[in-house]
Motif scaffolding. Structure first.
Motif, PDB file in Angstrom:
ATOM      1  N   ALA A   8      -6.130 -12.082   0.198  1.00 22.68           N
ATOM      2  CA  ALA A   8      -5.156 -12.815   1.013  1.00 22.68           C
ATOM      3  C   ALA A   8      -3.958 -13.265   0.178  1.00 22.68           C
ATOM      4  N   MET A  12       0.327 -12.909   1.801  1.00 22.92           N
ATOM      5  CA  MET A  12       0.541 -14.218   2.413  1.00 22.92           C
ATOM      6  C   MET A  12       1.387 -14.115   3.684  1.00 22.92           C
ATOM      7  N   ASP A  13       2.135 -13.013   3.835  1.00 27.71           N
ATOM      8  CA  ASP A  13       2.936 -12.790   5.035  1.00 27.71           C
ATOM      9  C   ASP A  13       2.077 -12.628   6.288  1.00 27.71           C
ATOM     10  N   LEU A  15      -0.393 -14.662   7.037  1.00 29.90           N
ATOM     11  CA  LEU A  15      -1.028 -15.953   7.292  1.00 29.90           C
ATOM     12  C   LEU A  15      -0.026 -16.950   7.854  1.00 29.90           C
ATOM     13  N   GLU A  17       1.660 -20.549   7.894  1.00 28.22           N
ATOM     14  CA  GLU A  17       2.018 -21.352   6.720  1.00 28.22           C
ATOM     15  C   GLU A  17       0.929 -22.347   6.294  1.00 28.22           C
ATOM     16  N   ALA A  20      -1.798 -20.368   4.607  1.00 24.94           N
ATOM     17  CA  ALA A  20      -1.390 -19.877   3.289  1.00 24.94           C
ATOM     18  C   ALA A  20      -1.545 -20.975   2.238  1.00 24.94           C
ATOM     19  N   ARG A  21      -1.134 -22.200   2.569  1.00 20.74           N
ATOM     20  CA  ARG A  21      -1.297 -23.320   1.614  1.00 20.74           C
ATOM     21  C   ARG A  21      -2.774 -23.540   1.286  1.00 20.74           C
ATOM     22  N   ARG A  24      -4.308 -20.805  -1.012  1.00 20.88           N
ATOM     23  CA  ARG A  24      -3.906 -20.978  -2.421  1.00 20.88           C
ATOM     24  C   ARG A  24      -4.810 -21.976  -3.143  1.00 20.88           C
ATOM     25  N   SER A 144      -6.654 -16.181  11.116  1.00 23.26           N
ATOM     26  CA  SER A 144      -5.780 -16.361   9.957  1.00 23.26           C
ATOM     27  C   SER A 144      -4.617 -17.303  10.266  1.00 23.26           C
TER      28      SER A 144
END
Length: 171
Positions: A8, A12-13, A15, A17, A20-21, A24, A144
């Motif tokens: 992933a 990240m595109d 997911l 936002e 995505a955070r 990480r 996602s």
């Protein structure tokens, strides 16, 4: 179109936002696969991409009410089971009344697309109730945050989220 799983962090595109955070920050590897957004609903997704229903977990957002206060929570159950919203979940959240959150509330509060809502990246403090069957699964496919992709990760990773609790949620 077949599923092509990639880390992933490399896509990240694919997911939302908030997701995505959260990805990480996770210590577990999370994989993502792009899908046809029209096939995001669990049954259609599993049928088209050959994923077993018992390897797919759904995130259900509920709104519990007591004394004028509304509290939201996310419940993770395998696609082959139904969450016991009016029993186990209502009692666990100490709610007098409980219901599925409206689509508008779920979307606006999570920052995710309806049909792609996932426990990763939910608002701070929301309880995440993970069914024991999901927690024990070696790998589950979940949303996602957007309809055009799916995530795969160990059920234990969901059980290990900061506000997660493992319960027997299905009736």
């Amino acid at each position: 179109m077949d599923l092509r799983w990639v880390p992933a962090l490399d896509r990240m595109d694919l997911l939302a936002e908030p997701v995505a955070r959260a990805v990480r920050e996770l210590k577990e590897e999370v994989r993502v696969a792009e899908i046809d957004a029209e096939l995001a609903d669990t049954a259609a997704f599993c049928d088209r991409y050959g994923v077993a229903m018992d390897a797919s977990a759904n995130c259900v957002v509920v709104a519990g009410r007591r004394g004028g206060e509304v509290r939201y929570a996310a419940c993770m159950v395998l696609a082959t089971t139904r969450a016991d919203v009016n029993g186990v979940i209502r009692r666990h959240l100490d709610a007098r009344k409980i219901s599925f959150a409206s689509m508008d509330d779920a979307v606006s509060l999570t920052g995710m697309e309806y049909g792609g809502i996932t426990p990763l990246g939910l608002p701070e403090g929301w309880p995440i109730l993970v069914d024991s069957r999901v927690a024990a699964h070696p790998e589950v496919v979940i949303g996602s945050g957007v309809r055009r992709s799916k995530l795969a990760l160990p059920g234990a990773a969901l059980a290990g989220l900061k506000t997660a609790e493992v319960l027997d949620l299905a009736n």
